[in-house]
Each structure stands twice: as structure tokens, then as C-alpha cells.
Design an enzyme around this catalytic site. Sequence first.
Site, PDB file in Angstrom:
ATOM      1  N   LYS A   1       1.891  -4.745  -3.893  1.00  0.00           N
ATOM      2  CA  LYS A   1       1.826  -4.526  -5.318  1.00  0.00           C
ATOM      3  C   LYS A   1       2.499  -6.027  -5.990  1.00  0.00           C
ATOM      4  CE  LYS A   1       2.156   0.502  -6.526  1.00  0.00           C
ATOM      5  NZ  LYS A   1       1.942   0.913  -5.035  1.00  0.00           N
TER       6      LYS A   1
ATOM      7  N   GLU B   1       3.279   1.693 -16.578  1.00  0.00           N
ATOM      8  CA  GLU B   1       3.631   2.863 -16.089  1.00  0.00           C
ATOM      9  C   GLU B   1       4.121   3.225 -14.566  1.00  0.00           C
ATOM     10  OE1 GLU B   1       0.660   1.690 -15.838  1.00  0.00           O
ATOM     11  OE2 GLU B   1       0.238   2.125 -13.754  1.00  0.00           O
TER      12      GLU B   1
ATOM     13  N   SER C   1      -0.093  -1.482   3.744  1.00  0.00           N
ATOM     14  CA  SER C   1       0.011  -1.897   2.472  1.00  0.00           C
ATOM     15  C   SER C   1       1.504  -2.068   2.319  1.00  0.00           C
ATOM     16  CB  SER C   1      -0.614  -0.769   1.617  1.00  0.00           C
ATOM     17  OG  SER C   1       0.080   0.597   1.983  1.00  0.00           O
TER      18      SER C   1
HETATM   19  C1  LIG Z   1       1.582   1.991  -4.493  1.00  0.00           C
HETATM   20  C2  LIG Z   1       1.003   2.123  -3.040  1.00  0.00           C
HETATM   21  C3  LIG Z   1       0.076   2.523  -2.455  1.00  0.00           C
HETATM   22  C4  LIG Z   1      -1.028   3.085  -3.334  1.00  0.00           C
HETATM   23  O1  LIG Z   1      -1.496   2.293  -4.338  1.00  0.00           O
HETATM   24  P1  LIG Z   1      -3.190   1.808  -3.984  1.00  0.00           P
HETATM   25  O2  LIG Z   1      -3.548   1.088  -5.468  1.00  0.00           O
HETATM   26  O3  LIG Z   1      -4.243   2.646  -3.840  1.00  0.00           O
HETATM   27  O4  LIG Z   1      -3.261   0.547  -3.224  1.00  0.00           O
HETATM   28  C5  LIG Z   1      -0.075   2.016  -1.155  1.00  0.00           C
HETATM   29  N1  LIG Z   1       0.719   1.732  -0.315  1.00  0.00           N
HETATM   30  C6  LIG Z   1       1.870   1.378  -0.760  1.00  0.00           C
HETATM   31  C7  LIG Z   1       2.678   0.840   0.013  1.00  0.00           C
HETATM   32  C8  LIG Z   1       2.161   1.409  -2.149  1.00  0.00           C
HETATM   33  O5  LIG Z   1       3.354   0.953  -2.892  1.00  0.00           O
END
Ligand SMILES: *Cc1c(COP(=O)(O)O)cnc(C)c1O
Length: 428
Positions: A104, A126, A394
Site C-alpha cells: 500500500k 477511506e 503483498s
Molecule cells: C489491502 C491489502 C490487500 C488487498 O488490496 P488489493 O488492492 O487487492 O491489493 C492485500 N494484501 C495486503 C497485505 C493488504 O494490506
Amino acid sequence: MTAVSGRGGPVVLPEPGPEPVDLGRFGGFGGRFVPETLVPALEELEDEFRHAWSSGDFRREFGGLLDTYAGRPTPVTECHRLSERLGVRVLLKREDLTHTGSHKINNVLGQALLTRRMGKNRVIAETGAGQHGVATATACALFGFDCVVFMGAVDAQRQALNVWRMGLLGAEVRTVESGSATLKDATNEALRDWVASVETTHYCIGSVVGPHPFPWIVRELQSVIGSEARSQCREVLGGDDPDAVVACVGGGSNAMGTFAGFRDTAARLVGVEAAGEGLESGRHGASISRGVPGVLHGARSLYLQDEHGQIREAHSISAGLDYPGVGPEHVALAESGRAEYDSVTDHEALEAFRLLAESEGIIPALESAHAIAWVAREAGAALPSGSTVLITLSGRGDKDAAQLADAFADTGSGAGSGTASGTGNDGP
Ligand SMILES: *Cc1c(COP(=O)(O)O)cnc(C)c1O
């Protein structure tokens, strides 16, 4: 386990991707469905970004922040023990190693730079679980912007620690009591604030969702994941691309940023949604599998809806996949067949969370554990034995540890119980 590439080198930003067409349409999805008062701000943002994204100054500044503040480039890690266990060669793109612990940060740093270029000094966002709120508050502290984060009252109670974190970072958290007091209500409230404050305020959207130009901007800002990963994979694989590229899909930004780097390769692109308690249970977050076309939060996409067209609450054990919609470009990729989408349950994600921890010493975010779970389930099936797969990790799982200690305790198969067989496939 070897970090094969990455750290220390300069950040190489991706070349600009495909320009939006037809006011941000991706096939029949996307677009810009907003009150008229917001149109000038969205047009200004689109112009600013188009100019910035091809400007050497902006790219140098963004690349510099990604390098010296966010800790990019992130490495690609080869998972020897997991690969042996699954019979497929697994590489991880390590977004968990960035500052704040997830992808993010890439998006919010880029949008903070745009905010400054537009001469604005207030940012609203948000947030559901608080992860995008914390990332936005982080960028605002760095830039000295006023920051207001809208959060459903129910979510704020569930995620008290993130509320506290945002406060520490100098942001004001405004809790929203309307509707179901969760993410979609917080988004409605943020849009309402923006209509009234648009002269001085930038709305920092956290995924590839919302009205044009957001799905395009967020994809481009996140595509550094894919461009780094592509060249790192080529280095590890002797010039080849992986056979498959897998990422979890909430709104879809880490997946879209990853896919962008591999769109023009032969690699299969696989997005993994949250099946929650099972698609049949109705308690899930699988908008591509089970969503219905509609317009929400400024864009046409697939949304979870009841028979009256009311938005249904999404459910996932991972807060970040708990959104009742999905980015419009994913819907177009699904329709064209360029990307495939599947889902895994809460239970499978929990198993994968433990599997990665045990076999590689990496505790994934629960969101990312969905991508791991798909590979673990499909290795030798949809993913032929011997194939090479890149998974975008992620985020890191520290944020989920307390919740999971409870979840594992409930099922009587805790982390720390020694997991008798150690296969990761024997419960909970
Ligand atoms: C917010 C988040 C997601 C989901 O958001 P995407 O926009 O689909 O990438 C996935 N993994 C983590 C660690 C997150 O914080």
C-alpha cells in the site's frame, strides 16, 4: 532460501502502461459516475498524473521515495523447502519487506506527490481494516498534510490498534455510524466530504477502484511491483518468465501492479479472491466469481448484491479482502481470458499461513496467504508439477498474529502445538 536480486540497486520505475480510453472504461466496466461537483477535480487529477508520470522530475522523486523511504526494490526470494514440498518452483515477490509492511505504501507515496503538485494540503481516505488508513496517515506525516480517515464504527472497534496508530501519525479518524458502519459506508462519507472540500483536498483511494482516473493511477503506481519482479525473475530463471504469476485480489491493486509487468509475456495471470466460509455460504468476498454488474463508489464493476440490488457485506478472515467489489480492469481481464480468477476459503488461507511460516520462516499477511493457498491447492493440478510460479507476497503477517492465535486456538491446532505431521495439510 536465497534473495536473488533486488536490494541495493536503484528503483527502476515501469514504463507508462496503456492509456485509459473512453473515460476510464475497461470493456463495459469502470467509468466515472460521480456528482458534477467532483468532475473538475477528477479531470485535474487525470491531467496532473498524465503529465507527472511522463516527467523526469516526478519519476525521480517518486523513485527516490520508493528507494530511501519505502525500502525498494523489494527482493524476489526463492522458496526451496516449499518448492520441494509442493512440486512446483515457488518465487515470492516480497512486498512484506517495505516500510509499513505492505504494497500500500507504493500507492500512497505517489498520490502524496500528486497532492503536493496540485497545491493541496489536505488528504482524506477511506479505510476498512485500517491498513490503507495507516499508509495514508504515514504519507501525510511525511509530507506535512492534514489527514482525515473515514472508518466505519464497527471496523474502528474491531481495529482499535490501527485507529491508535493513525492518531499517533497525526491523522484524525472519523468514525461513520451510518448503514452497516463498515467500509462501504466509510467510502460514501469520504465521497461526501470530498464534494464539500475538493478545492483543498485530495481523496487518496487505496486500490484500483473508484471513478476514473483512480483505477489507472493506482495501477500505474503499483506496477513497480511487476516491473521489478519481471527483471528479477529473468535473472533467476536464466532469461525466462515464470509459467504463472499469482496474487490475491481484494480491490485488486497488488494483483494489477504485478500483472502489469507480465501482461505481454506468456505467463498465466491468476487472481485469488476470498471464498470466506465457502462460495455457497454467501459469506465471502468473491466479487468476480459471484458479483453482479452495478455502479458503486463512482464506477461500474461487479459487486456483491442481494436480490434487490442492495450491496451485501463481504466476508473474509482477512480484513484486506473484505470489500464487496473489485477493480474494473480485473473484470475486463477476466472477460477477455487474459487473467484467471479463483478463490480460496478462510480455512485454506489459515493452512497456507502456517505452511509458509513453517517451511520458509516467512509469516505472510492473511491476504497474501490466499495466493499461497491457491498454489498449495493447485500444485500438481491446475498448476502442473514442475512449473515455476511467482507469488506476490503483498504484506507481512505481524498484524494478523493476535487474531490467528485465537483462530488456531478455536480449532485446537495452534501454531506452537508442534503440528504433529508438519505437512500443513492436517487441520485446522
Ligand atoms: C489491502 C491489502 C490487500 C488487498 O488490496 P488489493 O488492492 O487487492 O491489493 C492485500 N494484501 C495486503 C497485505 C493488504 O494490506
